[in-house]
Design an enzyme around this catalytic site. Structure first.
Site, PDB file in Angstrom:
ATOM      1  CB  CYS A  13      24.065  19.886  -3.561  1.00  0.00           C
ATOM      2  SG  CYS A  13      25.373  21.028  -3.089  1.00  0.00           S
ATOM      3  CG  ASP A 395      15.359 -22.196  -1.767  1.00  0.00           C
ATOM      4  OD1 ASP A 395      15.980 -23.254  -1.968  1.00  0.00           O
ATOM      5  OD2 ASP A 395      14.530 -22.049  -0.843  1.00  0.00           O
TER       6      ASP A 395
END
Length: 700
Positions: A13, A395
């Site tokens: 962990c 774009d």
């Protein structure tokens, strides 16, 4: 200072990563120690005159973790029955079962306690090591809580509960480690794509070399069915290449002489000779792997909160358990054993693996899944930002359109012929880098028109260019450029309007005083653009805005064909940046997609800048927040869908983990749960949280 990168095994962990960092930073001579839990990488910066890497690794081994330098030969996977943790887990389970059977059979007390005690010793070996190290370094961890709880249970003569406690905890750790390993699998799969060696032709001989030994300029020979080991350019042969590992494209791409190929892709049919253009450490795949490995370090708000919470939470639970075990007996004269037991339960239920793992597992899984689909996300923070996007700025040239415009019309206005118009235009565009300039030059080459050398070239960004050709000075560009220079275009106004309404871009050629002619250029819409725009809207993006430096008519035609309602035309590069700022000022979360180079300022201004088609493009890979490896607009809805599901997943996990903690800790305080059932609820919740994160592997 020197820097080395290591692969660390044994971390279960994010707390493990923090423990390693804390230990290594305390060593004299270590400048920085950065551990990436998701990729299992340790980046160590140290003073070689003070400390050597072996000393740091010995300190790491004492914490219970193993490490080896990146690039070292991988350790062979052990069969499950040879892995110490699994062996001890199985023995612990068997001994616990035997102890339970002896108890039912009425065996002697010492036989029963001895069997349970042996189960605790066997199953608790690794937790005791880790817990003691955490306590010794004044950074108590989850294992420390467990060991204290098991020891307390034995002190209360609860041998059976202590054994079950250790077994359940050890089983949970093994299952959690497996689940986390599954999340890391996407990163490992990327690394596994890279061949370790390749066949190289040097002079008249063929050699099999490790990829690290291959130099730029070497010729790599790739047979049918083999993986391409290095980025390069095809100089011989023709074949179909499966590029799914890099671009996410499902259909093989035909490659021949002069075409780029990438390491990790598969040569399906013909034999290829490839001239190497990048070293092994610099290939497109190597950059992708590096970016994915580093992505975990750019954390979401939930990760940052989780890190802060964990630093306070574990010590606080220790203090709470001690107070609960002692205060009632010492201050109020209550019986010691029941309250001591409650304190032990608090320790057990506060082992919050689910809370610690809830965010990292989801982030690692999502970023790894995206990379396998040809989408590079540069960190959890950008995954979070993409999930909140409500406006997408697109774009036009090279993004919505193919970016390969073609000349469709050459119309003289004065006495010059179409060939002369094209010759003068090509001469000026010879020094330009604009896509429209390429279209003019390709047309001149196709028609066999002579192109003179220009002099005194000058560029007008977003408007056009000028140069001296022969004895005259000429300009080519937009209507805005000619208007600014005071050159009338009225005689051609009707023709200009007609061409623009047809979706064409009109380049106007003029001398110092008058308009000489027009060149119309058209760029085709990408076939997948309309469907991609519909999918983006269905994901939940409220507005799609197209930005272009092109004229109003062309912008309208392209936007209509793509299914975009809103477009802003006639923009200079600086105007695009301001347009993104305006959208953000209105409270919108803005993502922009562009080619990653020409639109860099606007991409940087957006909340999430997405570069498109960046396979092999170092600048775009480095600068973008997210990147599409191929020119495929359909990856945009996938990115938005994945980010939204990932953040929903993280929120679910985080909320569930906090609710479990909020329920279990008070339940332990009031004596509503015991050691075994409290731990079972806690470990089950952790596994559910992890399994929920792994669902992101199925997002398409």
């Amino acid at each position: 200072m020197k820097e080395m990168v290591f692969t660390v095994s044994g971390m279960d962990c994010a707390t493990c990563a923090a423990q390693i960092e804390s230990k290594l930073k305390s060593l004299k001579g270590v400048h920085t120690a950065s551990v990436n839990f998701g990729s299992e990488r340790l980046r160590l910066e140290y003073a070689p005159e003070t400390i050597d890497p072996e000393t740091a690794l010995r300190a790491l081994n004492k914490l219970g973790y193993e490490a080896q330098p990146v690039g070292a030969p991988p350790q062979r996977d052990r069969a499950w029955w040879t892995r110490p943790k699994l062996i001890l887990l199985v023995l612990c389970g068997l001994l616990t079962a035997v102890g339970f059977a002896l108890e039912l059979a009425g065996a002697g007390e010492w036989w029963v306690k001895g069997t349970y005690g042996l189960a605790v010793l066997v199953g608790g070996y690794y937790p005791v090591l880790s817990g003691w190290r955490g306590l010794r370094s004044l950074s108590p961890n989850i294992q420390t809580l467990l060991v204290a709880a098991a020891g307390g249970a034995i002190a209360l003569d609860l041998w059976e509960e202590a054994a079950i406690l250790v077994f359940i905890f050890s089983l949970g750790e093994v299952l959690e480690a497996y689940a986390v390993d599954k999340a890391r699998g996407a990163i490992r799969a990327l690394i596994a794509l890279v061949p370790k060696e390749a066949r190289v032709r040097r002079g008249d001989e063929e050699l099999v070399l490790l990829v690290e030994e291959i130099q730029i300029g070497d010729v790599v020979i790739v047979r049918p069915g083999e993986k391409i080991a290095m980025d390069g350019v095809v100089i011989g042969g023709r074949s179909a290449i499966d590029q799914a590992a890099i671009t996410g494209e499902s259909i093989p791409v035909t490659k021949g002489e002069g075409d780029e190929v990438y390491a990790g892709t598969i040569n399906e049919r013909g034999a290829l000779d490839i001239e190497v253009t990048k070293l092994a450490a610099d290939t497109t795949l190597a950059q992708i792997i590096h970016s994915v490995e580093e992505a975990q370090e750019r954390k979401t708000r939930y990760q940052r909160f989780g890190d802060r919470f964990a630093r306070i939470y574990t010590p606080a639970m220790f203090v709470l358990a001690i107070l609960l075990a002692t205060v009632p007996a010492l201050v109020f004269g209550e019986a010691f054993a029941p309250w001591f037991y409650r304190g032990l339960v608090v320790l057990v239920v506060s082992c919050s693996c689910g809370l610690v793992l809830s965010v990292p597992v989801s982030v690692v899984t999502a970023i790894g899944r995206a990379a396998r689909m040809g989408v590079l996300i540069k960190g959890g923070v950008y995954l979070e930002a993409a999930a909140r996007v409500d406006v997408l700025v697109v774009d036009k040239t090279g993004t919505l359109t193919l970016g390969k415009p073609e000349v469709t019309d050459i119309i003289p206005v004065g006495s010059l012929s179409p060939e002369e118009i094209l010759s003068l235009a090509a001469a000026i565009e010879k020094r330009s880098e604009h896509p429209l300039a390429d279209a003019v030059l390709r047309k001149a080459a196709k028609e066999g028109v002579e192109v003179p050398e220009p002099k005194d070239f000058e560029s007008y960004p977003g408007e056009g260019a000028s140069a001296r050709v022969g004895s005259g000075t000429y300009r080519i560009g937009t209507l805005r450029l000619l208007s600014r220079l005071g050159i009338a275009s009225d005689p051609a106004a009707a023709q200009i309007e007609r061409l623009e309404n047809d979706g064409k871009t009109v380049l106007l050629l003029a001398d110092r005083d008058s308009l000489l002619g027009m060149i119309a250029v058209a760029d085709r819409l990408r076939p997948e653009a309309p469907e991609a725009m519909r999918a983006i809207k269905s994901v939940g993006v409220g507005r799609i805005v197209m930005l272009t430096g092109d004229n109003e008519g062309t912008a309208r035609a392209i936007a209509l064909a793509a299914g975009i309602d809103e477009y802003w035309a006639g923009l200079l590069p600086a105007d695009k940046v301001e347009a993104v700022r305006d959208l953000k000022r209105g409270g919108s979360k803005v993502a922009m997609i562009g080619d990653g180079i020409n639109d860099a300022p606007a991409l940087a201004e957006a909340d999430v800048g997405i570069a498109m088609g960046v396979a092999g493009t170092d600048v775009a890979l480095e600068s973008a927040d997210a990147a599409l490896m191929s020119d495929d607009l359909s990856k945009i809805p996938f990115l938005l869908r994945l980010s939204r599901r990932a953040m929903n997943n993280i929120q679910q996990n985080f909320a569930a983990s906090l609710l479990i903690v909020a329920f279990l800790v008070p339940a332990a305080l009031f004596g509503w749960v015991g050691l075994v059932d409290g731990l079972l609820i806690n470990e089950s919740a952790a596994l559910i949280v992890i399994a929920n994160g792994l669902r992101l592997l199925r997002v398409t």
